[in-house]
Design a protein around this motif. Structure first.
Motif, PDB file in Angstrom:
ATOM      1  N   VAL A   1      -4.867  -0.282 -13.122  1.00  0.00           N
ATOM      2  CA  VAL A   1      -5.957  -0.533 -12.176  1.00  0.00           C
ATOM      3  C   VAL A   1      -5.708  -2.124 -11.517  1.00  0.00           C
ATOM      4  CG1 VAL A   1      -7.470  -1.751 -13.805  1.00  0.00           C
ATOM      5  CG2 VAL A   1      -8.430  -0.941 -11.357  1.00  0.00           C
ATOM      6  N   GLU A   2      -4.979  -2.760 -12.440  1.00  0.00           N
ATOM      7  CA  GLU A   2      -4.658  -4.319 -12.032  1.00  0.00           C
ATOM      8  C   GLU A   2      -3.467  -4.225 -10.749  1.00  0.00           C
ATOM      9  OE1 GLU A   2      -4.627  -3.043 -14.998  1.00  0.00           O
ATOM     10  OE2 GLU A   2      -6.264  -4.338 -16.153  1.00  0.00           O
ATOM     11  N   GLU A   3      -2.796  -3.054 -10.681  1.00  0.00           N
ATOM     12  CA  GLU A   3      -1.811  -3.052  -9.757  1.00  0.00           C
ATOM     13  C   GLU A   3      -2.276  -2.733  -8.281  1.00  0.00           C
ATOM     14  OE1 GLU A   3       0.751  -0.178 -11.335  1.00  0.00           O
ATOM     15  OE2 GLU A   3       1.787  -1.606 -13.151  1.00  0.00           O
ATOM     16  N   ASP A   4      -3.518  -2.396  -8.198  1.00  0.00           N
ATOM     17  CA  ASP A   4      -4.055  -1.816  -7.020  1.00  0.00           C
ATOM     18  C   ASP A   4      -3.967  -3.005  -5.810  1.00  0.00           C
ATOM     19  OD1 ASP A   4      -5.354  -0.449  -4.881  1.00  0.00           O
ATOM     20  OD2 ASP A   4      -7.204  -0.638  -5.545  1.00  0.00           O
ATOM     21  N   PRO A   5      -3.206  -2.924  -4.739  1.00  0.00           N
ATOM     22  CA  PRO A   5      -2.872  -3.746  -3.787  1.00  0.00           C
ATOM     23  C   PRO A   5      -4.351  -3.944  -2.756  1.00  0.00           C
ATOM     24  CG  PRO A   5      -1.878  -1.989  -3.287  1.00  0.00           C
ATOM     25  CD  PRO A   5      -2.451  -1.720  -4.671  1.00  0.00           C
TER      26      PRO A   5
ATOM     27  N   ALA B   1       3.225   5.893  -2.860  1.00  0.00           N
ATOM     28  CA  ALA B   1       4.357   6.569  -3.290  1.00  0.00           C
ATOM     29  C   ALA B   1       4.280   6.662  -4.992  1.00  0.00           C
ATOM     30  CB  ALA B   1       5.641   5.834  -3.018  1.00  0.00           C
ATOM     31  N   THR B   2       3.959   5.946  -5.696  1.00  0.00           N
ATOM     32  CA  THR B   2       3.964   5.888  -7.098  1.00  0.00           C
ATOM     33  C   THR B   2       2.985   7.257  -7.368  1.00  0.00           C
ATOM     34  OG1 THR B   2       4.367   3.604  -7.364  1.00  0.00           O
ATOM     35  CG2 THR B   2       3.420   4.897  -9.136  1.00  0.00           C
ATOM     36  N   VAL B   3       1.839   7.291  -6.638  1.00  0.00           N
ATOM     37  CA  VAL B   3       0.948   8.197  -6.705  1.00  0.00           C
ATOM     38  C   VAL B   3       1.599   9.885  -6.582  1.00  0.00           C
ATOM     39  CG1 VAL B   3      -1.206   9.338  -5.843  1.00  0.00           C
ATOM     40  CG2 VAL B   3      -1.009   6.790  -6.340  1.00  0.00           C
ATOM     41  N   SER B   4       2.180   9.709  -5.324  1.00  0.00           N
ATOM     42  CA  SER B   4       2.969  11.051  -5.042  1.00  0.00           C
ATOM     43  C   SER B   4       4.065  11.460  -6.021  1.00  0.00           C
ATOM     44  CB  SER B   4       3.570  10.791  -3.450  1.00  0.00           C
ATOM     45  OG  SER B   4       4.460  11.986  -3.285  1.00  0.00           O
ATOM     46  N   GLU B   5       4.584  10.344  -6.567  1.00  0.00           N
ATOM     47  CA  GLU B   5       5.585  10.820  -7.692  1.00  0.00           C
ATOM     48  C   GLU B   5       4.837  11.348  -8.819  1.00  0.00           C
ATOM     49  OE1 GLU B   5       7.504   7.259  -8.535  1.00  0.00           O
ATOM     50  OE2 GLU B   5       8.538   6.942  -6.496  1.00  0.00           O
ATOM     51  N   ASN B   6       3.637  11.185  -9.158  1.00  0.00           N
ATOM     52  CA  ASN B   6       2.899  11.669 -10.331  1.00  0.00           C
ATOM     53  C   ASN B   6       2.121  12.775 -10.051  1.00  0.00           C
ATOM     54  OD1 ASN B   6       3.916   9.913 -12.773  1.00  0.00           O
ATOM     55  ND2 ASN B   6       3.638   8.365 -10.851  1.00  0.00           N
ATOM     56  N   THR B   7       2.130  13.301  -8.707  1.00  0.00           N
ATOM     57  CA  THR B   7       1.159  14.372  -8.341  1.00  0.00           C
ATOM     58  C   THR B   7       1.863  15.577  -8.490  1.00  0.00           C
ATOM     59  OG1 THR B   7       0.133  12.816  -6.719  1.00  0.00           O
ATOM     60  CG2 THR B   7       0.040  15.221  -6.290  1.00  0.00           C
ATOM     61  N   TRP B   8       1.234  16.673  -9.208  1.00  0.00           N
ATOM     62  CA  TRP B   8       1.534  18.006  -9.240  1.00  0.00           C
ATOM     63  C   TRP B   8       1.055  18.919  -8.010  1.00  0.00           C
ATOM     64  CZ3 TRP B   8      -1.994  21.949 -10.323  1.00  0.00           C
ATOM     65  CH2 TRP B   8      -1.555  23.292 -10.494  1.00  0.00           C
ATOM     66  N   ASN B   9       0.132  18.484  -7.613  1.00  0.00           N
ATOM     67  CA  ASN B   9      -0.671  19.548  -6.399  1.00  0.00           C
ATOM     68  C   ASN B   9      -1.904  18.649  -6.083  1.00  0.00           C
ATOM     69  OD1 ASN B   9      -1.379  21.556  -4.818  1.00  0.00           O
ATOM     70  ND2 ASN B   9      -0.126  23.021  -6.107  1.00  0.00           N
ATOM     71  N   THR B  10      -2.670  19.394  -5.031  1.00  0.00           N
ATOM     72  CA  THR B  10      -3.901  18.569  -4.788  1.00  0.00           C
ATOM     73  C   THR B  10      -4.943  19.623  -4.963  1.00  0.00           C
ATOM     74  OG1 THR B  10      -3.713  19.581  -2.577  1.00  0.00           O
ATOM     75  CG2 THR B  10      -2.611  17.489  -2.911  1.00  0.00           C
ATOM     76  N   PHE B  11      -6.098  19.154  -4.508  1.00  0.00           N
ATOM     77  CA  PHE B  11      -7.340  19.724  -4.954  1.00  0.00           C
ATOM     78  C   PHE B  11      -7.275  21.196  -4.105  1.00  0.00           C
ATOM     79  CE2 PHE B  11     -10.836  16.775  -6.420  1.00  0.00           C
ATOM     80  CZ  PHE B  11     -10.166  16.177  -7.390  1.00  0.00           C
TER      81      PHE B  11
ATOM     82  N   GLY C   1       0.761  -0.971  -0.065  1.00  0.00           N
ATOM     83  CA  GLY C   1       0.047  -0.023   0.000  1.00  0.00           C
ATOM     84  C   GLY C   1       0.729   1.374  -0.068  1.00  0.00           C
ATOM     85  N   ASP C   2       1.854   1.028   0.849  1.00  0.00           N
ATOM     86  CA  ASP C   2       2.701   2.588   0.823  1.00  0.00           C
ATOM     87  C   ASP C   2       3.515   2.568  -0.513  1.00  0.00           C
ATOM     88  OD1 ASP C   2       2.157   2.681   3.432  1.00  0.00           O
ATOM     89  OD2 ASP C   2       3.868   1.992   4.335  1.00  0.00           O
ATOM     90  N   GLN C   3       3.904   1.631  -1.309  1.00  0.00           N
ATOM     91  CA  GLN C   3       4.477   1.666  -2.381  1.00  0.00           C
ATOM     92  C   GLN C   3       3.522   2.340  -3.526  1.00  0.00           C
ATOM     93  OE1 GLN C   3       7.744   1.357  -3.409  1.00  0.00           O
ATOM     94  NE2 GLN C   3       6.794   2.390  -5.180  1.00  0.00           N
ATOM     95  N   TRP C   4       2.375   1.609  -3.343  1.00  0.00           N
ATOM     96  CA  TRP C   4       1.350   2.334  -4.166  1.00  0.00           C
ATOM     97  C   TRP C   4       0.852   3.963  -4.035  1.00  0.00           C
ATOM     98  CZ3 TRP C   4      -3.427   4.851  -4.204  1.00  0.00           C
ATOM     99  CH2 TRP C   4      -4.205   4.535  -5.345  1.00  0.00           C
TER     100      TRP C   4
END
Length: 591
Positions: free
Chosen positions: A586-590, A327-337, A322-325
């Motif tokens: 989507v298949e990578e969601d743990p 972390a991947t999102v964070s690497e591809n995040t520009w900003n938040t709502f 879950g933490d790695q998942w």
């Protein structure tokens, strides 16, 4: 043992929480036997009891005595004559029943079951107003404390008592009674003693629980947290959790990385294994889908507690996958709502029967002025609002506010709106009964929370606060948002495309997985709470990327085409793009 201390003490009962239903006011939810057994088993497995002398046991809200019975039942028989059991409750009937129950099963155990307010007891230990003060020490601490505190919010108890509790325990906002119970237990637990406490899981994720989360990490050495989610172990709308913790000599800063965290939530996935009940299911390995005899399937997770390295941070389960998942999102995040603008709740009138109607045109005096379309949960649909299927849900609101030239707001001059004025004056008694509005220096015919009148005409995203699936839609019609929904508009005029990007991300299956990994605050039937503190943290990809521009374009096209099969196809395409732009499939969601 002296007979003077081996009894149930039953003084005259007084109503603690005012003129409301006794069970509701006391937050009474008695513990099922299997749940009591689970807590007792965990406590006995962790406890290191004194080899000599008295062993002191407490239930500060004894109820029917189920918790104490389960705990004593699991203790070695050769130490029963050293056990001193104390139970408090404010219900004299419960005190009598618990005493009879425990005396019958454990005739050799010393019992003191007393009609007493545990919080009054804790407050009497020190004259200070800070719970974490080292001066607040129980004169005779307990080796074991087992509890299922009442869950009622302090507002029910009346202003004076709520203020006393808030001041004494350093609590703010909408405070549940179990908050000070949790903190009070830390003051009567001996160093190294063990507490097993059943609570609502609300404190782990809500804003009002911030101070409690901080204090728990300071006042206890927490060993394990179980979030029982929507398992429905109680015959009440409570999502329970269990804390297993040791007492400490002085406040400390515990690393959450030392705390085991387990969760169990209902799942629609196919089960891999069967369990006889929820508690057996929890013994399964991490990331297992387990079925139970009632036909439900549950997802079982085991990891460590994580709070974002902040003492007041939201509690969530941390696992390697879950933490790695994330972390991947964070690497591809520009900003938040949060970058787009402030998330606001809709308007609140505190007199909806006057201000909100679906039959304005049928009034004898004719349709009044100041009416605006009202956006409610009955309009909820992804991307674009639906027209409510029932006429009674097609609401309009009388909105007696206008923007000022200085960017503020004011109540309208009713003399300019004769039909609206006549209607409102016909309900003046009801409206003036809102004394809090009058005391705030407001006009008697105002809405309590009107929000910014100038903002309604701009495009805005609207969403209900509770839903199973994320349901965000764009309003471009200038509607006014009702208080059961939230809304957000772009604060920078040149960044309106961020609204469309947010709309796409918020409605994606990706955001469901993000929510469950990052917050996992679910209610019954898998419903999620989409509140400000969560939604403002939803991620946005870089708007300059080609993939992101395609997402924005698709969101606009879906909004224009709904409802249609073409829009449904585009939604499927959009989902895949959102996952990809965050570096995932989507298949990578743990989860």
């Amino acid at each position: 043992m002296s007979s003077s201390t081996d009894l149930a003490i039953l003084p005259a009962n007084t109503r603690r929480y005012g003129d409301v239903d006794q069970q509701k006011s006391a937050g009474v939810i008695y513990t099922p036997a299997d749940f009591a057994a689970f807590v007792a088993d965990q406590m006995v497995s962790l406890a290191e009891l004194p080899a000599q002398g008295e062993i002191r046991v407490l239930d500060p809200a004894v109820g029917d005595g189920a918790l104490l019975e389960a705990l004593i039942m699991r203790m070695p028989t050769d130490i029963l004559n050293r056990i001193r059991v104390v139970g408090y409750d404010t219900d004299p009937g419960a005190v009598a029943r618990a005493y009879v129950r425990l005396r019958k099963v454990f005739p050799e155990v010393s019992l003191l079951i007393e009609e007493k307010d545990f919080l009054d007891h804790v407050l009497s230990l020190s004259g200070g107003t800070n719970l974490s003060s080292s001066a607040a020490q129980a004169p005779m601490p307990f080796d074991l404390v087992i509890a299922n505190p009442p869950y009622v919010r302090t507002q029910i108890m009346g202003g004076e008592q709520a203020q006393q509790l808030a001041q004494r325990f350093g609590l703010t906002g909408r405070v549940d009674l179990y908050y000070p119970f949790l903190l009070g237990i830390s003051q009567v637990l001996t160093e190294g003693g063990v507490a097993g406490v059943i609570t609502s899981n609300r404190f782990m994720t809500t804003k009002s629980g911030q101070a409690v989360r901080r204090a728990l990490l300071s006042q206890f050495k927490i060993d394990h947290v179980w979030d029982f989610g929507d398992t429905k172990l109680f015959d009440a709308a409570v999502l329970p959790a269990v804390l297993l913790a040791r007492g400490i000599k002085a406040p400390s800063d515990q690393s959450v990385g030392e705390i085991t965290f387990s969760t169990i939530y209902e799942s629609k996935e196919n089960a891999l294994i069967h369990a006889s009940d929820v508690f057996e299911a929890l013994a399964m390995s991490d990331n297992t889908i387990v079925s139970t005899p009632d036909g439900r399937n549950f997802s079982v997770r085991h990891g460590l507690l994580e709070n974002g390295d902040h003492a007041e941070g939201v509690w969530r389960i941390s696992t390697e996958t879950g933490d790695q998942w994330l972390a991947t999102v964070s690497e591809n995040t520009w900003n938040t709502f949060r970058r787009i603008g402030k998330i606001r709740v809709g308007v609140k009138s505190t007199a909806d029967k006057v201000f909100v109607r679906s039959d304005w045109s049928d009034l004898p005096g004719g349709r009044p002025e100041l009416l605006r379309p009202l956006i409610t949960r009955h309009c909820a649909r992804q991307f674009k609002a639906r027209v409510p299927s029932q006429a009674k849900h097609m609401k309009e609101i009388m909105y007696p506010h206008e923007a000022t030239s200085g960017g503020g707001r004011k109540a309208v001059d009713l003399s300019l709106y004769p039909l609206a004025a006549r209607y409102l004056k016909g309900h003046r008694d009801v409206l003036e009964a809102r004394s809090y509005l009058i005391k705030a220096g407001r006009a008697w015919y105002e809405l309590w929370v009107p929000q910014d009148p100038a903002a309604w005409s701009s495009p805005k995203i609207v969403f209900p606060d509770i839903s199973e699936k994320p349901t965000f839609w764009m309003d471009t019609e200038g509607g006014i948002v009702n208080g059961e929904c939230y809304w957000i508009q772009c604060e920078r005029e040149d960044e309106n495309d961020l609204l469309w990007l947010a709309l796409a991300v918020a409605n994606s299956t990706f955001i469901e997985s993000f929510y469950d990994h990052r917050f996992n605050n679910k209610l019954y039937a898998g419903r999620r709470r989409f509140i400000t503190q969560y939604v403002e943290q939803f991620p946005l990809p870089d708007p300059a990327r080609k993939e992101t521009q395609a997402i924005i374009a698709l969101a606009k096209a879906i909004h224009a085409e709904l409802p249609s099969s073409a829009a449904d196809q585009m939604i499927s395409e959009l989902n895949a793009l959102v996952w990809q732009v965050f570096g995932l499939n989507v298949e990578e969601d743990p989860a």
